[in-house]
Design an enzyme around this catalytic site. Structure first.
Site, PDB file in Angstrom:
ATOM      1  N   HIS A  75       0.840  -1.186   0.000  1.00 33.59           N
ATOM      2  CA  HIS A  75       0.000   0.000   0.000  1.00 33.59           C
ATOM      3  C   HIS A  75       0.878   1.240   0.000  1.00 33.59           C
ATOM      4  O   HIS A  75       1.908   1.303   0.675  1.00 33.59           O
ATOM      5  CB  HIS A  75      -0.929   0.016   1.215  1.00 33.59           C
ATOM      6  N   HIS A  76       0.456   2.245  -0.773  1.00 30.98           N
ATOM      7  CA  HIS A  76       1.292   3.427  -0.981  1.00 30.98           C
ATOM      8  C   HIS A  76       1.511   4.226   0.300  1.00 30.98           C
ATOM      9  O   HIS A  76       2.434   5.053   0.378  1.00 30.98           O
ATOM     10  CB  HIS A  76       0.666   4.326  -2.054  1.00 30.98           C
ATOM     11  N   SER A  77       0.681   4.017   1.310  1.00 28.25           N
ATOM     12  CA  SER A  77       0.875   4.725   2.577  1.00 28.25           C
ATOM     13  C   SER A  77       2.120   4.245   3.313  1.00 28.25           C
ATOM     14  O   SER A  77       2.652   4.952   4.178  1.00 28.25           O
ATOM     15  CB  SER A  77      -0.357   4.551   3.476  1.00 28.25           C
TER      16      SER A  77
END
Length: 441
Positions: A159-161
């Site tokens: 996930h890009h977070s």
């Protein structure tokens, strides 16, 4: 991908005397950054996904321990994202991690008819789903199947977070070793200082200020009303949850350098020129199919005054010598962190009002082994964006790798885009060689 001055080695991972991992989770209990919060908003819920082609048959039991000593050095890979009622925001929470919950090894038929199509379909199905939020937001899939250009495939999804493409690339390289020296970490590119920074005179500063003002105005206009032309590659609304076809195409990096040197331009210029030429060919064909029963590639079907813009991603933090040059968007998002929903909405409007995403980064010049397996190629990209097309270009040893991430309803034939990119490169190369031949004569 330009201005590469040289390469420097990655720093080794520190371990205790007994060889066990020693990780201090400084993120435990800390809130997610404003940008990480934005990556959970509708239309910005993005995942980084990457493909490693292995030159050797993959041994999952050999790969798992190396994953533990590599990926898990970053505490976010062993942290949950939980909602804090007091602050009303997500925060990091350290957790015990079971690697078997994150490493997927499906049983595959070694005699299947089309392994390449199977891998493509498998990855497409991954892009239709999210990682279970009750565990750290990443997983890794080991596909023990021989394809046309590898003996096995490793697919990671993050996930890009957790991190951006640059930080994740650095982490993945930290999990790798040089083929030529199994004890050595791969080198990473070091960038030259920007000519703009060197020539910081009055006119250079004025140009920087002017370009910044224009950039802000275009950003605001795009978030409010300025839309690209509806073309065959422009996505319709709400395509971010649709499946995406991810296609990988390798070309010879020496061909790119030949064009670069002959035309006295940069590698970025060549990549962008090839991409523009390839997309022009593809769009012309798609328009021709709408107009003629038997369209001709020699005929121009493109309508006039097309507005077609790409979102071009620039790294904002120092990495391998890359300098911070354009922090405007990040500072803008940080300034409105009191309402992540507003930032997410503006992001979504900008994304959906433009046509495609584009990213190109230099990779390592060393042949590498990832988790003990020699790599023939790596191909990072992402999914979850409200655009139909992303073109990613990355270098690896003597290859330039184009990765197409295409929303399958808008772009049903992404292999054709790769064909057009490769053909455009060959045509430009042929023109350069012909010009050199004339000069030699």
């Amino acid at each position: 991908m330009d201005e590469i001055q040289g390469h420097k080695p990655l720093k080794p991972i520190q371990t205790s005397r007994n060889g066990k991992r020693s990780i201090i989770n400084n993120d435990d209990g800390q809130p997610l950054s404003p940008l990480a919060h934005v990556f959970h908003e509708p239309g910005s819920n993005l995942y980084v996904i990457g493909i490693f082609g292995s030159k050797t048959k993959i041994n999952p039991e050999e790969a798992k321990p190396k994953l533990i000593n590599g990926l898990l050095q970053h505490p976010r890979f062993s942290s949950l994202q939980v909602f804090d009622k007091e602050s009303g925001k997500l925060k990091w929470k350290a957790t015990e991690l079971n690697v078997d919950d994150h490493v997927v090894v499906p049983k595959l038929d070694q005699n299947m008819d089309s392994p390449d199509k199977f891998v493509e379909d498998y990855i497409c199905n991954l892009t239709k789903s999210d990682v279970d939020k009750t565990k750290p937001l990443w997983d890794l899939h080991i596909l023990d199947i021989k394809t046309s250009d590898s003996e096995g495939v490793i697919v990671y999804r993050v996930h890009h977070s957790i991190g951006d493409g640059t930080s994740l690339m650095a982490l993945l390289l930290a999990c790798s070793r040089k083929v030529s020296d199994p004890e050595a970490l791969p080198s990473i590119p070091v960038m030259k200082n920007s000519s703009l920074i060197k020539n910081s005179g009055f006119w250079s500063v004025l140009q920087l200020v002017w370009n910044t003002i224009i950039g802000v105005l275009l950003y605001v206009a795009t978030s409010l009303f300025l839309k690209d032309t509806e073309t065959p590659i422009k996505a319709s609304k709400r395509v971010e949850k649709n499946g995406r076809r991810i296609i990988v195409r390798n070309v010879n990096l020496d061909d790119v350098k030949l064009i670069k040197n002959a035309m006295n331009v940069t590698i970025n210029d060549v990549v962008l020129g090839v991409s523009e030429a390839g997309l022009t060919k593809y769009l012309n064909r798609r328009y021709g199919e709408l107009i003629d029963k038997e369209p001709s590639e020699e005929k121009n079907y493109l309508p006039k005054n097309i507005r077609l813009r790409a979102i071009f991603y620039v790294n904002l933090r120092p990495f391998g010598g890359i300098k911070v040059r354009a922090p405007l968007t990040f500072q803008f998002l940080a300034s409105i962190n009191y309402t992540v929903q507003v930032a997410g909405y503006l992001n979504y409007k900008v994304f959906s009002n433009t046509t495609l995403w584009f990213s190109n980064v230099p990779g390592t010049g060393d042949e590498i082994a990832f988790c003990g397996h020699e790599i023939s190629y790596y191909a990072p990209t992402c999914y979850g964006q409200p655009n139909a097309l992303m073109i990613h270009a990355v270098s690896y040893v003597n290859k330039l790798i184009f990765i197409i991430s295409a929303e399958e309803e808008t772009i049903p034939d992404p292999h054709q885009i790769c064909d057009d990119l490769e053909e455009s490169l060959n045509l430009i190369k042929a023109a350069v060689l012909a010009k050199q031949h004339v000069k030699d004569d």
